[in-house]
Every structure is written in structure tokens, then in C-alpha cells.
Design an enzyme around this catalytic site. Structure first.
Site, short mmCIF file in Angstrom:
data_model
loop_
_atom_site.label_atom_id
_atom_site.label_comp_id
_atom_site.label_asym_id
_atom_site.label_seq_id
_atom_site.Cartn_x
_atom_site.Cartn_y
_atom_site.Cartn_z
N CYS A 96 -37.50 27.93 -34.38
CA CYS A 96 -37.39 28.27 -33.20
C CYS A 96 -36.82 27.82 -32.00
CB CYS A 96 -38.97 27.91 -32.87
SG CYS A 96 -39.68 28.74 -34.70
N HIS A 349 -43.32 35.65 -30.49
CA HIS A 349 -42.32 34.76 -30.47
C HIS A 349 -41.24 35.12 -31.35
CE1 HIS A 349 -40.45 30.96 -31.36
NE2 HIS A 349 -41.58 30.54 -33.17
C1 LIG Z 1 -49.88 36.55 -38.49
C2 LIG Z 1 -49.38 37.25 -39.27
C3 LIG Z 1 -49.24 37.42 -40.39
C4 LIG Z 1 -49.67 38.52 -38.71
O1 LIG Z 1 -49.01 39.71 -38.73
P1 LIG Z 1 -49.64 41.26 -39.05
O2 LIG Z 1 -50.91 40.65 -39.54
O3 LIG Z 1 -48.59 42.10 -38.72
O4 LIG Z 1 -50.15 40.82 -37.46
P2 LIG Z 1 -50.77 42.30 -37.14
O5 LIG Z 1 -49.99 42.70 -35.29
O6 LIG Z 1 -50.83 43.63 -37.17
O7 LIG Z 1 -52.48 41.73 -36.92
C5 LIG Z 1 -53.29 42.22 -38.04
C6 LIG Z 1 -54.45 42.55 -37.66
O8 LIG Z 1 -55.23 41.85 -36.35
C7 LIG Z 1 -55.40 42.53 -35.02
N1 LIG Z 1 -55.35 41.70 -33.90
C8 LIG Z 1 -54.12 40.51 -33.68
N2 LIG Z 1 -54.19 40.30 -32.64
C9 LIG Z 1 -55.75 40.70 -32.34
C10 LIG Z 1 -56.25 40.25 -31.13
N3 LIG Z 1 -55.76 39.61 -30.08
N4 LIG Z 1 -57.45 40.37 -31.09
C11 LIG Z 1 -57.91 41.70 -31.93
N5 LIG Z 1 -57.07 41.98 -33.01
C12 LIG Z 1 -56.17 41.77 -33.31
C13 LIG Z 1 -54.72 43.74 -35.08
O9 LIG Z 1 -54.53 45.44 -34.81
C14 LIG Z 1 -54.77 43.82 -37.24
O10 LIG Z 1 -55.79 44.85 -36.89
P3 LIG Z 1 -55.70 45.42 -38.33
O11 LIG Z 1 -55.09 45.03 -40.18
O12 LIG Z 1 -56.99 46.76 -38.00
O13 LIG Z 1 -54.50 47.03 -37.71
C15 LIG Z 1 -48.00 36.92 -38.17
O14 LIG Z 1 -48.41 37.50 -36.64
C16 LIG Z 1 -47.70 36.03 -38.56
O15 LIG Z 1 -47.37 35.72 -39.66
N6 LIG Z 1 -47.19 35.24 -37.56
C17 LIG Z 1 -46.69 33.65 -37.13
C18 LIG Z 1 -45.23 34.25 -36.65
C19 LIG Z 1 -44.55 32.70 -37.02
O16 LIG Z 1 -45.13 32.22 -38.17
N7 LIG Z 1 -43.55 31.71 -36.62
C20 LIG Z 1 -42.96 31.18 -36.51
C21 LIG Z 1 -43.32 30.25 -35.83
S1 LIG Z 1 -42.73 28.49 -36.29
#
Ligand SMILES: CC(C)(COP(=O)(O)OP(=O)(O)OC[C@H]1O[C@@H](n2cnc3c(N)ncnc32)[C@H](O)[C@@H]1OP(=O)(O)O)[C@@H](O)C(=O)NCCC(=O)NCCS
Length: 397
Positions: A96, A349
Site C-alpha cells: 500500500c 484505495h
Molecule cells: C470489503 C470488500 C471485500 C467489499 O467488496 P465488495 O463486496 O466487492 O464491495 P461492494 O462495493 O460490492 O459492496 C458490498 C455491498 O455493500 C454495499 N455498500 C458498500 N458501501 C456501502 C455504504 N457506505 N453504505 C451502504 N451500503 C454499502 C454495496 O452496495 C454492496 O451491496 P450489494 O451487495 O447489495 O450490492 C472489499 O472492498 C475489500 O476487500 N476491501 C479491503 C481492500 C483491502 O484490503 N485493501 C488493502 C488494505 S491494506
């Protein structure tokens, strides 16, 4: 080339809009290098009389250095930007903080008299190259890193909740709501306009558009909506959700760095001066706590305290990690100096792009706040690292 230590300055910093990874993302049909090229061209256009031949190295952070992001992308960017063969380049991986490390290496080159004018950027196309793609960890790595959770950043965030239960899911959701609201306001007020370089793209369905707006922010977020989300990293009793974590994104950002003398020679007005860097290693299973020791090291090197920081930009990999940082640094959860335009939970990110994105936010905020003197950019890093940089405002009169 200078042969003495000189002040290191950031003259300008720009970024692409950040897209969502995947077919619905604005950059699904755009290659990683094509996110970088417009930034380099924009930096040249925005900063006359800077000319390509003045750039002494093109240093790019890239976490996943395979396929389109492999083959020494840092060298390929100026060539693909048709700037000739004269500009060398390299790629750096500190996950990162790859892009922030590119900035750190550029600072070291300049401070050490090895160069006077450098590009330091970061790019990640997480849609084309997902996290961990084609990685082959050493068979002993898992045990030595502390267990399988060290390979999954969401699990490391769950581990912080376990280890420090004072940081609850409700607090993480509240923090996430705040950052979405701040980002929504900043975008509506036009704060992103100057730093985002628009790119013409073709979407998955063939539609053409100008990508000039971040795709990830959800200003309509509510606490109720956040509370209802699944916890993908732990089915039972998890606290980390898509709403209180940063996303999976595509994007690039780049800083134009010079010795102060070179900037003066060219008649360019630098935005900020590099003051100090701190890098720390911690238990990889709770990698998100690392900005604390990294910041303590940077502050000690600078001879400053957290109270001296007028602007603080923390990369919100996960809300719990930001909460930990604020608490341990003695800052309140709603401290107005912290991520005042929102953070990675809203913007996304794209790993290596996030460090230079923080630098672009810092430079823009210094420009808007001439009274602010010092700023801190800080990030946590997979495998258990933290990277912090302290900056001084040069816009101030
Ligand atoms: C958390 C994670 C697994 C989610 O991935 P995803 O499932 O593809 O994420 P999405 O954007 O599709 O969101 C999932 C759901 O949450 C909902 N959602 C996301 N943010 C929201 C918010 N702020 N308010 C309401 N709903 C929200 C989406 O609408 C989606 O709903 P659905 O399933 O009904 O379509 C992914 O973002 C992740 O791995 N993040 C961490 C990344 C990381 O590790 N980076 C390195 C850091 S060191």
C-alpha cells in the site's frame, strides 16, 4: 546535478479519478500505464518551463508488478508518453505504501544530491490485477508472519477489533459515515477538480466518457445502511464491512519533486517541503496499527510533536485502523485536522496510488490553508509496516 544536500520540495501533485475495480469500473477498458501517462503529461503542461529532458528519473510505486504493471512500468511510462528514451525509470513495491515509498526514495535522491527533478508516482489497477494475483509465498512465510490472517488485510482489521475491543463496530461505522460525509462535501465544493486529470475512457458496454470524478464515494451513506452490511472477513461476529473498509479500486497519482534550488531556477512555486520520513515494522496480523510507530519515528526525526501537525492525512484502509491511530496519538475521533476532505473509505484505495494521492491532498490543503505549517501523511502496509511523511507548507507567506 547538485553535489550538496538541498531542500526537497513537491512542486505539484495530480491524480486520476479513482474508479471501482471490475467490469462496472470506469477504467475496466483502460490499462494501468494509460492511467499514468496523462498524469506525466499534465505535470509538464501545468509547470512550464519544465521540459521532459529535465526529468532525471521516473519512480513509480506498483504493488502487483505482473502483466501490464510489470516490466518496469516506471521506465515504460515516459516512453509510452512519447517523451523519448532519455528518462530512466523504475518500479517499487512496498504494497500500500509503494507510491509513498517512491516519494521517499525521490526525496532521498534529491536530499543526497543525486538528482534535482524527479517524477514519483503510484498506480494500481486492482480490476486487472487483483490483490495477491500470481503471488507465491514462501512455504515458511505464513508461520513467520503470525498465521494465515496476515495475508488477508480484512482479517488483520478484524484482529485489531479482537485485540483492542474498545474500538467497536458502531465506532467504525460512525467513522465511515463521517468520512463519506466529508468526501461528499469536498467533492460538491469542487476541491478535487484541480488535482484530477480527466481521462477519456471507454466503458465495458462501449460507452465513451471523460473520467474526471471519483466513482467510489457514497455520500448517501447512513448509519442504518452501514449497520446492515455483511462482514465478509468473518461470517459470525465480524465487524469489518464494505462500508467501513476501503474498496477495491483502479487509479494513479504522481508528484513532481525537485530540489528547492531547481524549482527556484525554473521559477516554479513549490507547494510543500519534505521534512522527515518514519518507517516501522509491526506484527503483520495487526498491520493497521503501524502508522503509530511510523509517525512517532517521523516526528522524532523532525523534532516535532503531533500537536504541531495542522493537517493530517491518514490512509483509511479500515476504519478500525484509523480509530486506533487517532486514539493512540491522542487525537479525538472528529479532530478537524484529520482527513478533512474524507479518506480512502470514501475515495477508495488503489494500493500504490494512495500514497501520492495523500500527497496531492496535502498539497491542495496547504494551498487552501496558508496558515497551516506542518502536515502528516501516514499509511499502514500489508505484511506489517507503517510509512509516515511530514511536510511543511511552502504556500504560506
Ligand atoms: C470489503 C470488500 C471485500 C467489499 O467488496 P465488495 O463486496 O466487492 O464491495 P461492494 O462495493 O460490492 O459492496 C458490498 C455491498 O455493500 C454495499 N455498500 C458498500 N458501501 C456501502 C455504504 N457506505 N453504505 C451502504 N451500503 C454499502 C454495496 O452496495 C454492496 O451491496 P450489494 O451487495 O447489495 O450490492 C472489499 O472492498 C475489500 O476487500 N476491501 C479491503 C481492500 C483491502 O484490503 N485493501 C488493502 C488494505 S491494506
Amino acid at each position: 546535478m547538485s553535489s550538496h544536500r538541498d531542500d526537497v520540495v513537491v512542486v505539484d501533485a495530480v491524480r486520476t479519478a479513482f474508479g471501482r475495480a471490475g467490469e462496472k469500473g470506469i477504467f475496466w477498458n483502460t490499462r494501468a500505464e494509460d492511467l499514468c501517462i496523462p498524469l506525466v503529461r499534465a505535470l509538464l503542461e501545468r509547470n512550464p518551463p519544465l521540459a521532459p529532458q529535465m526529468i532525471e528519473d521516473s519512480i513509480w510505486g506498483v504493488t502487483n508488478q505482473v502483466k501490464e504493471q510489470g516490466g518496469t512500468l516506471g521506465r515504460m511510462v515516459p516512453i509510452l508518453a512519447e517523451m523519448g528514451w532519455d528518462i530512466p525509470g523504475c518500479s517499487i513495491d512496498r504494497m500500500c505504501a509503494s507510491g509513498l515509498t517512491a516519494i521517499g526514495f525521490a526525496a532521498g535522491y534529491i536530499a543526497g544530491g543525486m538528482a534535482d527533478c524527479l517524477l514519483a508516482g503510484g498506480v494500481e489497477h486492482m480490476g486487472h490485477l487483483p490483490m495477491g494475483f500470481m503471488r507465491d509465498p514462501h512455504p515458511r512465510a505464513e508461520a513467520l508472519l503470525g498465521g494465515p490472517s496476515a495475508f488477508n488485510m480484512g482479517m488483520t482489521a478484524e484482529n485489531i477489533h479482537d485485540r483492542y475491543p474498545e474500538f467497536t463496530k458502531e465506532m467504525a461505522d460512525r467513522y465511515a459515515l463521517g468520512t463519506q460525509q466529508k468526501a461528499g462535501r469536498a467533492i460538491a465544493e469542487g476541491r478535487m477538480k484541480d488535482m484530477i486529470v480527466p481521462i477519456e475512457v471507454e466503458l465495458a458496454d462501449g460507452t465513451k466518457m471523460t473520467a474526471d470524478t471519483d466513482q467510489h464515494p457514497r455520500p448517501e451513506t447512513t448509519l442504518e445502511g452501514l449497520a446492515s452490511l455483511k462482514t465478509p472477513f468473518r461470517e459470525e461476529g465480524g465487524r469489518v464491512t464494505a462500508g467501513n473498509a476501503s474498496g477495491l479500486n483502479d487509479g494513479a497519482a504522481c508528484a513532481l519533486m525537485m530540489s528547492r534550488r531547481k524549482a527556484e531556477e525554473l521559477g516554479l512555486a513549490p507547494k510543500m517541503r519534505w521534512v522527515a520520513t518514519g518507517i516501522a515494522g509491526v506484527d503483520p496480523t495487526v498491520m493497521g496499527i503501524a502508522p503509530v510507530p511510523a509517525t512517532e519515528k517521523a516526528l522524532a526525526r523532525a523534532g516535532l510533536s503531533i500537536k504541531d501537525m495542522d493537517i493530517i492525512e491518514i490512509n483509511e484502509a479500515f476504519a478500525v485502523q484509523a480509530l486506533y491511530f487517532l486514539d493512540r496519538m491522542g487525537l479525538s475521533y472528529d479532530d478537524s485536522r484529520v482527513n478533512r476532505w474524507g479518506g480512502a473509505i470514501a475515495y477508495g484505495h488503489p494500493l500504490a496510488a494512495s500514497g501520492p494521492r495523500l500527497a496531492a491532498f496535502m498539497a491542495a490543503q496547504f494551498t487552501e490553508n496558508p496558515d497551516a505549517r506542518y502536515g502528516l501523511t501516514t499509511m499502514c502496509v500489508g505484511r506489517g509496516q507503517g510509512y509516515s511523511v511530514i511536510w511543511e507548507n511552502m504556500v504560506a507567506g
